[in-house]
Design a protein around this motif. Structure first.
Motif, mmCIF file in Angstrom:
data_model
loop_
_atom_site.group_PDB
_atom_site.id
_atom_site.type_symbol
_atom_site.label_atom_id
_atom_site.label_comp_id
_atom_site.label_asym_id
_atom_site.label_seq_id
_atom_site.Cartn_x
_atom_site.Cartn_y
_atom_site.Cartn_z
ATOM 1 N N ASP A 182 0.821 -1.203 0.000
ATOM 2 C CA ASP A 182 0.000 0.000 0.000
ATOM 3 C C ASP A 182 0.864 1.267 0.000
ATOM 4 O O ASP A 182 0.486 2.296 -0.559
ATOM 5 C CB ASP A 182 -0.920 -0.011 1.226
ATOM 6 C CG ASP A 182 -1.950 1.106 1.194
ATOM 7 O OD1 ASP A 182 -2.657 1.225 0.179
ATOM 8 O OD2 ASP A 182 -2.021 1.860 2.182
ATOM 9 N N ASP A 218 -6.819 1.016 8.403
ATOM 10 C CA ASP A 218 -8.138 0.410 8.564
ATOM 11 C C ASP A 218 -7.943 -1.095 8.680
ATOM 12 O O ASP A 218 -7.429 -1.736 7.764
ATOM 13 C CB ASP A 218 -9.014 0.753 7.355
ATOM 14 C CG ASP A 218 -10.432 0.225 7.504
ATOM 15 O OD1 ASP A 218 -10.602 -1.015 7.513
ATOM 16 O OD2 ASP A 218 -11.363 1.033 7.594
ATOM 17 N N LYS A 272 -9.961 -3.676 8.710
ATOM 18 C CA LYS A 272 -10.683 -4.529 7.766
ATOM 19 C C LYS A 272 -10.040 -4.486 6.386
ATOM 20 O O LYS A 272 -9.867 -5.514 5.724
ATOM 21 C CB LYS A 272 -12.147 -4.099 7.683
ATOM 22 C CG LYS A 272 -13.025 -5.108 6.970
ATOM 23 C CD LYS A 272 -14.489 -4.764 7.138
ATOM 24 C CE LYS A 272 -15.369 -5.807 6.456
ATOM 25 N NZ LYS A 272 -16.803 -5.499 6.612
ATOM 26 N N LYS A 273 -9.654 -3.287 5.941
ATOM 27 C CA LYS A 273 -8.996 -3.159 4.641
ATOM 28 C C LYS A 273 -7.640 -3.853 4.649
ATOM 29 O O LYS A 273 -7.224 -4.444 3.648
ATOM 30 C CB LYS A 273 -8.828 -1.677 4.281
ATOM 31 C CG LYS A 273 -10.116 -0.999 3.845
ATOM 32 C CD LYS A 273 -9.871 0.451 3.471
ATOM 33 C CE LYS A 273 -11.177 1.135 3.046
ATOM 34 N NZ LYS A 273 -10.948 2.581 2.754
ATOM 35 N N SER A 319 -8.288 -7.507 4.204
ATOM 36 C CA SER A 319 -8.685 -7.779 2.817
ATOM 37 C C SER A 319 -7.461 -7.741 1.903
ATOM 38 O O SER A 319 -7.303 -8.604 1.022
ATOM 39 C CB SER A 319 -9.708 -6.737 2.339
ATOM 40 O OG SER A 319 -10.884 -6.813 3.099
ATOM 41 N N GLY A 320 -6.586 -6.763 2.127
ATOM 42 C CA GLY A 320 -5.361 -6.672 1.332
ATOM 43 C C GLY A 320 -4.468 -7.872 1.546
ATOM 44 O O GLY A 320 -3.863 -8.397 0.600
#
Length: 470
Positions: free
Chosen positions: A421, A448, A450-451, A454-455
Motif C-alpha cells: 500500500d 483500517d 478490515k482493509k 482484505s489486502g
C-alpha cells in the motif's frame, strides 16, 4: 443486546481523559455485521457443541461484540474444541485453573511477591544469584509497606514506590528463611549451582523487567489505573516465564497478554488464553546466540515482497533494508502499536477467524501430551470440514500449498499488504532506512483493520498461485 449499534470499541475500553493523543478507533460495533451475543449463543446445540463455521464469516466481516469477545477468543485460539460439550469444557476449565494455581504457588514459593497483589520494577539479584543490597530496596523491604510498585496516577514509571516484601527472604532459594544473613548463607557459589538453581536465577532476573514493561503497557487505559490489574498482568507473565523455559519472558509479551486480562475476569482463564496465543508466536521470541526467532518471518516477508512487488524489494535492498528489520515490531506484537486498542483487538480476531483450523485444539492437546510446544505447525493432516475452516486456511487447502507456504501466518501477509500500500511513497521518498521507518511510523492510527485484512487475503491468494506455478 447492543449497547450502541454504532459505538466504537473505545467506548468499551475507556481511555483516560488526559490522554488526548491516542488514536481514535475506526471499528464500530454494528448490528447485523458484528457477531452478537444472540448469534453466538444460537451457534451452540443444547449439549454445547459449537458450529463455529456459522460464526467465522461474521467475525471476518464485522468482528465480535465486546460483551462476548473473551469467550469467543478462547475458541479462536484453540483453548476449547468446538466439538466438545458444555460439561466437557467446564471440566477442562477447572483442570486448567488448578494447574495455573499450582504453577503460581510454585512461583510464590520461590519469590513471595508473586500472587501478593504487588510487583517489582527493581532488580532483586545479581547474575550470580546474590541478593542486591540496594538501599532503596532494603528501605522498602517491609511487607507492611503495601504494594511493591504503585505507579503514579500519570502512568509514568518515574517516582514509583519500591516495596518488595522481605527482599533477602524473597531472593533466597529457600523461601522459608526469615533472616537476611541466613538467606545469604543459603546462596551457593556460581560454580556449584545445579541446573535447577540456574533456572531459578534466570527467572528471577526477568521479574523486574516484566514489572518495567507492565507499567508501560496500555497505560492510557482506565483499566490499568487499578494496581490490582497491573499486578495481575505481572503475575501471569511471571508464571509464563517460569513454565516456558526455552523462551521465558521477552519484551513485547506484555502487549500480547494485556487484552486477555481485560477480556477475561478469571486470571487463570486469561493466562491460558495468553498461553495459546504464545503457541502461535513463541517462535518469534526464541533467540539463540546467532539468531532471533522473528528473523524467519522477516525472511518470509522478504520472499513475499520479492514475488508480489519486486521493484519495492529491490529498492529496500538497495537502501540496506533487505533484512526487513524495520517490520520487526509489527510482527512481534501483531500491530498493537499501529492501531488503537479497540482496532487492534478487531484486527486480531479477524486474523484468527481467517486462519482458523478446527484441528487447533486437538493439535495443541496432542503436543502437550508429548510435552512439546506448537510453533505454527499445521496439525496431522487429518481430513477436516472446509466449512469449519477460516477463509485463509481454506485458500491454503484449496491451492494445495506446500507445508512451508501453509505455515506462513496471515500476519506476514498483513505486513506485506502495508508495504504494498505504501509502495509508491517508499519508492519515491525513501532515500535511506530512516525514511522507511518514518513512512511506516506515519501509518499509526491511520490504518483500517478490515482493509488491511482484505489486502492480506488478496496478496495471500496471489502469492500461493505464483508459488504453485514456481
Amino acid at each position: 443486546m447492543w449497547r450502541d449499534a454504532g459505538a466504537p470499541t473505545d467506548s468499551f475500553y475507556e481511555v483516560r481523559p488526559e490522554c488526548t493523543d491516542v488514536p481514535k478507533t475506526r471499528f464500530k460495533v454494528k448490528a447485523g455485521k458484528t457477531l452478537s451475543a444472540r448469534r453466538w449463543q444460537a451457534a451452540f446445540t443444547p449439549e454445547g457443541y459449537l458450529d463455529i463455521g456459522k460464526t467465522l464469516s461474521r467475525i471476518q466481516r464485522g468482528g465480535i461484540h465486546p460483551s462476548i469477545r473473551g469467550e469467543v477468543w478462547e475458541f479462536l485460539l484453540g483453548c476449547f474444541d468446538p466439538k466438545s460439550t458444555f460439561d466437557e469444557r467446564e471440566q477442562i476449565r477447572q483442570h486448567r485453573r488448578a494447574q495455573y494455581a499450582k504453577w503460581k504457588e510454585d512461583c510464590r514459593q520461590m519469590f513471595p511477591v508473586v500472587g501478593s497483589g504487588r510487583f517489582i520494577t527493581a532488580p532483586i539479584i545479581t547474575d550470580e544469584g546474590e541478593p542486591i543490597q540496594d538501599p532503596i530496596v532494603l528501605l522498602e523491604s517491609n511487607p507492611n509497606k503495601g504494594l511493591a510498585v504503585l505507579p503514579e496516577v500519570n502512568g509514568h514509571t518515574e517516582n514509583v514506590e519500591l516495596s518488595t516484601g522481605n527482599m533477602s527472604n524473597a531472593n533466597s532459594l529457600d523461601h522459608s528463611s526469615t533472616n537476611s544473613s541466613d538467606s545469604s548463607e543459603t546462596m551457593k557459589e556460581p560454580s556449584s549451582l545445579s541446573p535447577e538453581d540456574k533456572k531459578v536465577i534466570q527467572w528471577k532476573l526477568t521479574l523486574h523487567q516484566i514489572g518495567l514493561d507492565v507499567v508501560r503497557t496500555d497505560r492510557t487505559l482506565v483499566f490499568y489505573e487499578k494496581p490490582e490489574n497491573l499486578s495481575k498482568l505481572w503475575d501471569i507473565l511471571a508464571v509464563y516465564a517460569w513454565i516456558d523455559k526455552d523462551v521465558g519472558y521477552c519484551q513485547g509479551m506484555s502487549d500480547l497478554c494485556s487484552p486477555m486480562i481485560i477480556l477475561l475476569d478469571d486470571e487463570a482463564d486469561a493466562f491460558w488464553c495468553f498461553e495459546r496465543l504464545m503457541r502461535r508466536l513463541r517462535g518469534n521470541f526464541r533467540c539463540t546466540e546467532s539468531s532471533v526467532g522473528v528473523e524467519t518471518q522477516l525472511s518470509n516477508l522478504a520472499s513475499i515482497t520479492q514475488v508480489i512487488d519486486p521493484k519495492l524489494h529491490q529498492h529496500l535492498e538497495t537502501l540496506g533494508g533487505g533484512d526487513y528489520l524495520f517490520a520487526f515490531r509489527m510482527l512481534m506484537v501483531l500491530f498493537r502499536r499501529e492501531f488503537s486498542f479497540g482496532d487492534s483487538l478487531f484486527l486480531w480476531e479477524m486474523m484468527w477467524a481467517l486462519e482458523y483450523d478446527p484441528d487447533l485444539f486437538s493439535m495443541y492437546e496432542e503436543l502437550e501430551s508429548r510435552s512439546e510446544k506448537a510453533e505454527g505447525s499445521r496439525g496431522s493432516g487429518k481430513p477436516k470440514s472446509i466449512r469449519q475452516c477460516g477463509k485463509f486456511e481454506r485458500e491454503n487447502m484449496k491451492n494445495g500449498a506446500k507445508n512451508e507456504d501453509a505455515a506462513l501466518p496471515i500476519s506476514v501477509f498483513l505486513v506485506a499488504s502495508v508495504l504494498k500500500d505504501k509502495s509508491s511513497k517508499l519508492l519515491q521518498e525513501a532515500r535511506g532506512l530512516d525514511d522507511v521507518v518514518k513512512i511506516l511510523n506515519d501509518i499509526t492510527g491511520n490504518l483500517d483493520a478490515k482493509k488491511a485484512c482484505s489486502g492480506a487475503m488478496k496478496l495471500h491468494k496471489k502469492y500461493l498461485k505464483k508459488a504453485k506455478k514456481a
